[in-house]
Design a protein around this motif. Structure first.
Motif, PDB file in Angstrom:
ATOM      1  N   VAL A  48       0.834  -1.200   0.000  1.00 23.23           N
ATOM      2  CA  VAL A  48       0.000   0.000   0.000  1.00 23.23           C
ATOM      3  C   VAL A  48       0.870   1.251   0.000  1.00 23.23           C
ATOM      4  N   ALA A  49       1.825   1.305   0.921  1.00 29.79           N
ATOM      5  CA  ALA A  49       2.674   2.485   1.037  1.00 29.79           C
ATOM      6  C   ALA A  49       3.975   2.103   1.715  1.00 29.79           C
ATOM      7  N   TYR A  59       3.711   4.923  -3.065  1.00 28.09           N
ATOM      8  CA  TYR A  59       2.335   4.498  -2.852  1.00 28.09           C
ATOM      9  C   TYR A  59       1.835   3.634  -3.986  1.00 28.09           C
ATOM     10  N   GLU A  60       0.927   2.735  -3.652  1.00 29.87           N
ATOM     11  CA  GLU A  60       0.182   2.007  -4.666  1.00 29.87           C
ATOM     12  C   GLU A  60      -0.712   3.017  -5.374  1.00 29.87           C
ATOM     13  N   ALA A  68      -1.663   8.700   3.363  1.00 33.22           N
ATOM     14  CA  ALA A  68      -0.371   9.318   3.660  1.00 33.22           C
ATOM     15  C   ALA A  68       0.350   8.501   4.723  1.00 33.22           C
ATOM     16  N   ILE A  69       1.572   8.088   4.398  1.00 30.03           N
ATOM     17  CA  ILE A  69       2.389   7.332   5.332  1.00 30.03           C
ATOM     18  C   ILE A  69       3.391   8.264   5.987  1.00 30.03           C
ATOM     19  N   SER A  70       3.644   8.026   7.259  1.00 31.34           N
ATOM     20  CA  SER A  70       4.632   8.828   7.986  1.00 31.34           C
ATOM     21  C   SER A  70       5.301   7.938   9.026  1.00 31.34           C
ATOM     22  N   VAL A  78       5.391   3.807  12.660  1.00 32.10           N
ATOM     23  CA  VAL A  78       4.954   4.185  11.328  1.00 32.10           C
ATOM     24  C   VAL A  78       3.438   4.273  11.348  1.00 32.10           C
ATOM     25  N   SER A  79       2.900   5.259  10.641  1.00 34.28           N
ATOM     26  CA  SER A  79       1.459   5.476  10.623  1.00 34.28           C
ATOM     27  C   SER A  79       0.965   5.571   9.182  1.00 34.28           C
ATOM     28  N   LEU A  80      -0.316   5.293   9.025  1.00 33.73           N
ATOM     29  CA  LEU A  80      -0.954   5.417   7.718  1.00 33.73           C
ATOM     30  C   LEU A  80      -2.271   6.155   7.906  1.00 33.73           C
ATOM     31  N   GLN A  81      -2.332   7.369   7.404  1.00 30.67           N
ATOM     32  CA  GLN A  81      -3.569   8.140   7.426  1.00 30.67           C
ATOM     33  C   GLN A  81      -4.340   7.822   6.157  1.00 30.67           C
TER      34      GLN A  81
END
Length: 121
Positions: A48-49, A59-60, A68-70, A78-81
């Protein structure tokens, strides 16, 4: 031992948002790439990211304008919004990290246990 623990999945209506988080813990030397993958029923797991240690992202195609990955290198997280979620985003989402435990050991790939994301009205 290294553990990746995800949180933040759940049920959301189409157009809604969710934020996934993943924390790496254990005897960690360095973390290189971190990413999120997903697997829908009957489908293969897909990227996905991805974010590298310098913050460069990939990103896919279907999520590039919505997710948005951070990462926080100090906290090993690591987070994925995820915004504007669609029913086709429904899947189990897995955290992934490329980790070296020490300078004398090789890099290894680690996975979280997965968290369910369901997008439905």
């Amino acid at each position: 031992q290294v553990q990746l623990v995800e949180s933040g999945g759940g049920l959301v209506q189409p157009g809604g948002s969710l934020r996934l988080s993943c924390a790496a813990s254990g005897r960690i030397g360095s973390i290189y790439d971190m990413g999120w993958y997903r697997q829908a029923p009957g489908k293969q797991r897909e990227l996905v990211a991805l974010i590298n240690s310098d913050g460069r992202t990939n990103y896919e195609d279907s999520v590039e304008d919505r997710f948005a990955i951070s990462r926080d290198n100090a906290k090993n997280t690591v987070s994925l919004q995820m915004n504007s979620l669609k029913p086709e985003d429904t899947a189990v989402y897995y955290c992934n990290a490329d980790i070296r435990l020490s300078l004398t050991e090789s890099r290894r790939n680690y996975w979280g246990q997965g968290t369910q994301v369901t997008v439905s009205s």
